[in-house]
Design an enzyme around this catalytic site. Structure first.
Site, PDB file in Angstrom:
ATOM      1  N   PHE A  26      11.397-105.693  -0.006  1.00 26.84           N
ATOM      2  CA  PHE A  26      10.529-106.510   0.837  1.00 26.84           C
ATOM      3  C   PHE A  26       9.577-105.590   1.593  1.00 26.84           C
ATOM      4  O   PHE A  26       9.985-104.548   2.093  1.00 26.84           O
ATOM      5  CB  PHE A  26      11.374-107.342   1.810  1.00 26.84           C
ATOM      6  N   CYS A  84      11.517-102.161   5.783  1.00 28.81           N
ATOM      7  CA  CYS A  84      10.453-102.473   6.738  1.00 28.81           C
ATOM      8  C   CYS A  84      10.539-103.941   7.123  1.00 28.81           C
ATOM      9  O   CYS A  84      10.426-104.821   6.270  1.00 28.81           O
ATOM     10  CB  CYS A  84       9.091-102.155   6.135  1.00 28.81           C
ATOM     11  N   THR A  90       8.744-116.350  13.828  1.00 29.90           N
ATOM     12  CA  THR A  90      10.039-116.971  14.087  1.00 29.90           C
ATOM     13  C   THR A  90      11.057-115.933  14.549  1.00 29.90           C
ATOM     14  O   THR A  90      10.794-114.729  14.569  1.00 29.90           O
ATOM     15  CB  THR A  90      10.581-117.657  12.812  1.00 29.90           C
ATOM     16  N   HIS A  92      13.494-114.937  12.980  1.00 33.73           N
ATOM     17  CA  HIS A  92      14.018-114.218  11.816  1.00 33.73           C
ATOM     18  C   HIS A  92      13.906-112.704  11.986  1.00 33.73           C
ATOM     19  O   HIS A  92      14.809-111.964  11.586  1.00 33.73           O
ATOM     20  CB  HIS A  92      13.282-114.680  10.551  1.00 33.73           C
TER      21      HIS A  92
END
EC number: 2.5.1.78
Length: 154
Positions: A26, A84, A90, A92
């Site tokens: 990601f 990263c 949000t 999250h």
């Protein structure tokens, strides 16, 4: 890990070390740059490429699971976590940052194995890009130095 290249250490000989790296995919542009800098620095410190295992996982929350598998193998002198996490809109961000960081630390303590944590937690892409090279190098130096330090204490 900040500025691990500052000061001097006699513990930076990586010639006899085996290193495991777990890289989150990601934000792959950033994590690839972290990995490239880390691998270059490991080579500069004398770690033989054949003694490096480099795994990729989907994201930062999956990094600890792969680190645990490597730690359980007892084939490594140190491990490196690369990832990263960029803040979004949000909660999250906090969840992923806190849980991944806590798990990496817990694994290092549970297995008495150095784990250099270079999972960046940043506000934006510009901050990540500004840190990707330095933190990749720092992770390599931390892993080698801590592996050698623990050997002197054994």
């Amino acid at each position: 890990m900040f500025d691990a290249d500052k000061g001097w250490s006699d513990q930076l000989d990586g010639k006899k070390l085996s290193i495991g790296i777990v890289q989150a995919r990601f934000n792959e542009g950033i994590t690839n740059a972290l990995a490239e800098a880390c691998l270059r620095e490991l080579a500069a410190l004398g770690v033989d490429a054949k003694n490096i295992t480099h795994l990729k996982v989907p994201g930062a929350l999956e990094v600890p699971c792969a680190l645990q598998a490597l730690a359980e193998s007892e084939n490594f002198d140190a491990l490196i976590a690369l990832g990263c996490i960029i803040r979004g809109e949000t909660y999250h961000f906090e969840l992923v940052a806190n849980e991944s960081g806590s798990a990496v630390t817990r694994l290092a303590l549970d297995y008495q194995l150095p784990i250099a944590n270079a999972i960046l937690t940043v506000e934006n892409l510009a901050q990540a890009q500004a840190r990707q090279e330095e933190k990749g190098r720092d992770a390599a130096r931390v892993a080698v130095e801590m592996a050698n330090l623990l050997y002197t204490l054994a």
